[in-house]
Design an enzyme around this catalytic site. Structure first.
Site, mmCIF file in Angstrom:
data_model
loop_
_atom_site.group_PDB
_atom_site.id
_atom_site.type_symbol
_atom_site.label_atom_id
_atom_site.label_comp_id
_atom_site.label_asym_id
_atom_site.label_seq_id
_atom_site.Cartn_x
_atom_site.Cartn_y
_atom_site.Cartn_z
ATOM 1 N N LYS A 289 0.842 -1.197 0.000
ATOM 2 C CA LYS A 289 0.000 0.000 0.000
ATOM 3 C C LYS A 289 0.877 1.248 0.000
ATOM 4 O O LYS A 289 1.882 1.317 0.729
ATOM 5 C CB LYS A 289 -0.898 -0.031 1.242
ATOM 6 C CG LYS A 289 -1.889 1.109 1.365
ATOM 7 C CD LYS A 289 -2.703 0.922 2.635
ATOM 8 C CE LYS A 289 -3.794 1.965 2.793
ATOM 9 N NZ LYS A 289 -4.627 1.710 3.988
ATOM 10 N N SER B 204 -9.377 1.326 3.024
ATOM 11 C CA SER B 204 -8.529 2.198 2.223
ATOM 12 C C SER B 204 -7.414 1.438 1.494
ATOM 13 O O SER B 204 -6.725 2.006 0.656
ATOM 14 C CB SER B 204 -7.912 3.265 3.128
ATOM 15 O OG SER B 204 -7.074 2.686 4.122
ATOM 16 N N SER C 150 -9.954 -1.207 6.845
ATOM 17 C CA SER C 150 -9.225 -0.918 5.603
ATOM 18 C C SER C 150 -8.485 -2.090 4.984
ATOM 19 O O SER C 150 -8.097 -2.027 3.824
ATOM 20 C CB SER C 150 -8.236 0.233 5.837
ATOM 21 O OG SER C 150 -8.934 1.427 6.066
#
Length: 541
Positions: free
Chosen positions: A130, A205, A229
């Site tokens: 990420k 996310s 997330s």
């Protein structure tokens, strides 16, 4: 590092897409919603590359690499190419690290030839990361355009440990504005879509990891979770994901907003295509005794757990009494429970313990500054607030608090945690058994339509309680079985809105459905063992 404009950053990203992965005329029209088969059908991947990316889990890959049956260069080339294809279909990558990855793979292969052994347990394994997770010398915006040129001063500790174990980092993946969405809409990189139905979100996310994993373009990804997330993208893309208990996995070196905040803590967690790969990630990290480098971590090894199927008790939460799940979610629970009962596993119902209150507390804890700092960062570049960012900033309990008010809010958090623990024990006494885990929805719908993922309560409550929670794939939306609940009467405004989205199962066609298993604090290993038993009851090995 020189400052670049948005256009320059996007140009660099787009020009870095591997040339041998470019779809050109093979790129499907926007009207094609399910693109999950395109990587295999487009003709760009060789048979060997399809085999490497389709047929082997991360655990199997590291074994094949350790036996010399595959080389690190073979594996990374396959994943770089597949990631390029996946990105063109879903917009899931912020940066390709192809050159560094190939150099690393060749080094690992040379070391293996010289010494006849691997350099660590993840030798040659491609790992996607990420964008939020800091890399030395790489731009680290943390969801804010004003920070898009901010260079990472050092690798986050989690990356150092993975690198020392032999991993190869090859892509960085997308995330939403401010990171605080169960969606992946970003003013810099745009919207990341779900590969199974591009009208739906990949989740957030850690959304880019979800889309990448859904297209089998990563064997293992690194994400973060402060309200769902990791688990939301895992569920939305048919993957596994773990939100560990805090202070088990290192966070040292992450460059985010409100650094030092202890009101509610985010964690790093893995997203994978196989439950054993979650265990591989956790064991690899924890076996290095990371608490010796990050002293806040608890010195608990990754433990081997023994559980017997006929001694297991699973408590099922059908509905959190705030937002009612859509028909596909209820069916997934019902079918899973039937398998459990047929295998001799005891199943009881779990009544939620004031989950609206949990949201009132945690949404306030996210922004004890009243979201002033976040709004200020967005205003610096005249960045437009996305509707979901505005929604979370404007929750009723979000306000700037003084020291006394902060202490009162922390006391509310602790009282809620104590209440949940007490009622769990009381229910065990009432049933005369240990409740080994909870089984719940991951959200009130399959992958939501873009811009609609407002209710975090099915995941965020476990962040507030700091309970480990893991997601596993169960089924997909069924156009015949999952008809609209015509007689359902919504309980509140959010419930009414969520109910209104499900006009037909066709809206969510092909969407994967995952479920969530939750355990007591620091029972992370037990949670993963419960998933193993549940999956075996479902006929999965």
């Amino acid at each position: 590092m020189s400052s670049l404009s948005i256009q320059q950053i996007l140009k660099i990203r787009d020009e870095s897409i591997p040339q041998d992965s470019l779809l050109g005329n093979l790129l499907p029209d926007a009207s094609v919603l399910d693109v999950s088969d395109i990587p295999c059908q487009c003709g760009l991947l060789t048979n060997d590359e399809i085999t490497i990316t389709e047929n082997y889990t991360a655990s199997q890959l590291v074994n094949l690499l350790a036996q010399g049956q595959l080389t690190a260069e073979q594996v990374i080339k396959a994943y770089i190419k597949r990631a390029g294809i996946a990105h063109q279909l879903t917009n899931c990558v912020t940066e390709f690290l192809s050159e560094e990855a190939l150099t690393r793979a060749k080094y690992l292969d040379d070391e293996f030839k010289k010494h006849g052994r691997t350099i660590g347990p993840l030798h040659g394994l491609p790992i996607s990361v990420k964008d939020y997770v800091t890399m030395r010398g790489r731009r680290t915006g943390a969801g804010y355009i004003t920070w898009m040129n901010r260079p990472g001063q050092d690798d986050a500790l989690i990356l150092k440990i993975l690198y020392e174990a032999g991993a190869i980092f090859y892509v960085r993946t997308t995330q939403p504005q401010s990171l605080m969405q169960l969606e992946c809409i970003d003013p810099l990189y745009g919207t990341t879509v779900n590969p199974f139905n591009r009208n739906l979100t990949c989740g957030g996310s850690t959304g880019g990891e979800g889309a990448l994993g859904g297209l089998k373009a990563t064997p293992l990804g690194v994400g973060t979770d402060i309200g769902g997330s990791v688990r939301s993208p895992a569920a939305n893309n048919g993957l596994y994901g773990l939100r560990p208990t805090t202070f088990r996995i290192p966070k040292q070196g992450i460059m985010g907003i409100q650094s030092g905040r202890e009101s509610i803590l985010g964690v790093i967690g893995p997203i994978a295509r196989c439950r054993e790969d979650i265990n591989l990630f956790m064991k690899t990290i924890i076996d290095t005794e990371p608490w010796l480098r990050e002293p806040a971590l608890v010195p608990i090894p990754w433990r081997s757990i023994t559980l017997k199927t006929n001694d297991l008790t699973v408590a099922v939460m059908w509905d959190d009494n705030v937002v009612h799940p859509h028909p596909p979610i209820i069916r997934a629970l019902r079918e899973t429970i039937e398998h459990l009962k047929n295998s001799g596993i005891r199943v009881i119902d779990w009544e939620p313990i004031d989950h609206q209150k949990s949201w009132d507390i945690i949404s306030a804890l996210y922004y004890c500054n009243g979201a002033e700092e976040e709004r200020g960062l967005i205003a610096e570049t005249n960045e437009q607030l996305s509707p979901l960012t505005e929604w979370i900033f404007n929750q009723p309990n979000v306000k700037k608090r003084n020291w006394t008010e902060m202490n009162e809010l922390i006391s509310e958090r602790e009282n809620y945690r104590n209440q949940y623990a007490r009622i769990w024990k009381e229910r065990e006494a009432a049933y005369s058994c240990t409740i080994d885990c909870l089984l719940t929805p991951v959200g009130p719908s399959a992958a939501p339509l873009h811009g609609t993922a407002k209710w975090w309560g099915y995941t965020s409550v476990w962040n507030l309680l700091d309970y480990p929670a893991a997601v596993f794939p169960v089924t997909t939306v069924d156009l015949i079985k999952d008809q609209v609940e015509i007689d359902y009467k919504p309980k509140n405004t959010l419930d009414t809105e969520n109910y209104s989205f499900y006009t037909s199962p066709q809206v969510y066609a092909n969407a994967p459905i995952g479920l969530q298993v939750i355990g007591r604090r620091y029972y992370d290993e037990k949670v993963m063992k419960c998933i193993e038993i549940i999956e075996r009851a479902m006929g999965k090995e």
